[in-house]
Design a protein around this motif. Structure first.
Motif, PDB file in Angstrom:
ATOM      1  N   LYS A 195       1.080   4.622   1.818  1.00 63.69           N
ATOM      2  CA  LYS A 195      -0.072   3.816   1.372  1.00 63.69           C
ATOM      3  C   LYS A 195       0.403   2.618   0.545  1.00 63.69           C
ATOM      4  CE  LYS A 195      -4.206   3.762  -1.428  1.00 63.69           C
ATOM      5  NZ  LYS A 195      -4.994   4.393  -2.475  1.00 63.69           N
ATOM      6  N   ASN A 196       1.340   2.879  -0.382  1.00 61.47           N
ATOM      7  CA  ASN A 196       1.807   1.795  -1.255  1.00 61.47           C
ATOM      8  C   ASN A 196       2.607   0.727  -0.518  1.00 61.47           C
ATOM      9  OD1 ASN A 196       0.565   2.978  -3.389  1.00 61.47           O
ATOM     10  ND2 ASN A 196       2.409   3.766  -4.353  1.00 61.47           N
ATOM     11  N   SER A 197       3.092   1.052   0.674  1.00 65.53           N
ATOM     12  CA  SER A 197       3.878   0.051   1.410  1.00 65.53           C
ATOM     13  C   SER A 197       2.975  -0.925   2.165  1.00 65.53           C
ATOM     14  CB  SER A 197       4.843   0.742   2.379  1.00 65.53           C
ATOM     15  OG  SER A 197       4.115   1.354   3.434  1.00 65.53           O
ATOM     16  N   ILE A 198       1.728  -0.530   2.428  1.00 64.21           N
ATOM     17  CA  ILE A 198       0.845  -1.394   3.228  1.00 64.21           C
ATOM     18  C   ILE A 198      -0.483  -1.741   2.556  1.00 64.21           C
ATOM     19  CG2 ILE A 198       1.738  -0.609   5.456  1.00 64.21           C
ATOM     20  CD1 ILE A 198      -1.068   1.054   5.496  1.00 64.21           C
ATOM     21  N   SER A 199      -0.764  -1.125   1.422  1.00 64.16           N
ATOM     22  CA  SER A 199      -2.091  -1.290   0.824  1.00 64.16           C
ATOM     23  C   SER A 199      -2.381  -2.735   0.409  1.00 64.16           C
ATOM     24  CB  SER A 199      -2.249  -0.381  -0.401  1.00 64.16           C
ATOM     25  OG  SER A 199      -1.558  -0.934  -1.507  1.00 64.16           O
TER      26      SER A 199
END
Length: 199
Positions: A177-181
């Motif tokens: 999630k943190n790589s694309i949010s």
């Protein structure tokens, strides 16, 4: 070392921002750690207006520190961009994820998948000093599912489906999630802008 106050007490958000800004010579602290107890009224019509207003009020209180604020939320195409800036209080009560999700599902009832397009938006305002401020925005597009999927995340995450991953935000690992949010994308832009500024 210059202090950077994040206009939040959300530990997850602070951890994420600390990790992304670790290459810069700043000490990242929460509102609580900075000894600030303030509730800024978010009455802007856009995410950026709210983010900047929050950062400015706190900067005016603590003129010797940098202040970063973000405002984010969900926008659905079929509902003309709603819930938008009202994302956290869509069903009336601030932060009631269950009721917010129920209201969103009710409003999209009967709509086919291709008409359930949505995007998460994160607007970040950083006030460096009285002459310098940086404003960036990140977005990620997806679709609203017909029911909740996944145990992770918060807010609308169990409904927000990202086709490239074939998962909702709530089904992703924190790393995924943190790589694309939307927030990760906004912070990546912030990092680029910060490199151009003398801290």
């Amino acid at each position: 070392m210059k202090k950077l106050i994040i206009a939040s007490n959300n530990s997850h958000k602070i951890k994420e921002i600390k990790a992304i800004l670790r290459e810069f010579p700043v000490e990242v602290v929460s509102l609580k750690e900075a000894g600030i107890d303030i509730d800024v009224v978010e009455d802007g019509t856009t995410f950026m207006e709210n983010a900047y207003k929050k950062a400015k009020e706190i900067f005016d209180l603590k003129g010797d520190s940098m202040v970063l604020s973000d405002d984010s939320g969900l926008m659905t195409e079929a509902l003309g961009g709603a819930p938008g800036v009202y994302s956290a209080r869509f069903a009336g009560e601030h932060g009631n994820d269950k009721k917010n999700n129920e209201k969103l599902l009710k409003m999209l009832e009967g709509k086919p998948f291709e008409e359930r397009k949505a995007k998460f938006v994160s607007a970040i305002a950083l006030i460096v000093d009285k002459n310098t401020s940086i404003k960036v925005q990140g977005e990620i597009e997806g679709y609203i599912m017909e029911e909740l999927h996944g145990e992770g995340g918060f807010g609308y995450d169990p409904l927000f489906f990202v086709p490239e991953f074939n998962k909702t935000f709530a089904e992703m690992s924190e790393e995924e999630k943190n790589s694309i949010s939307h927030r990760a994308r906004a912070l990546a832009k912030l990092k680029e802008e910060l490199r151009k500024v003398k801290i």
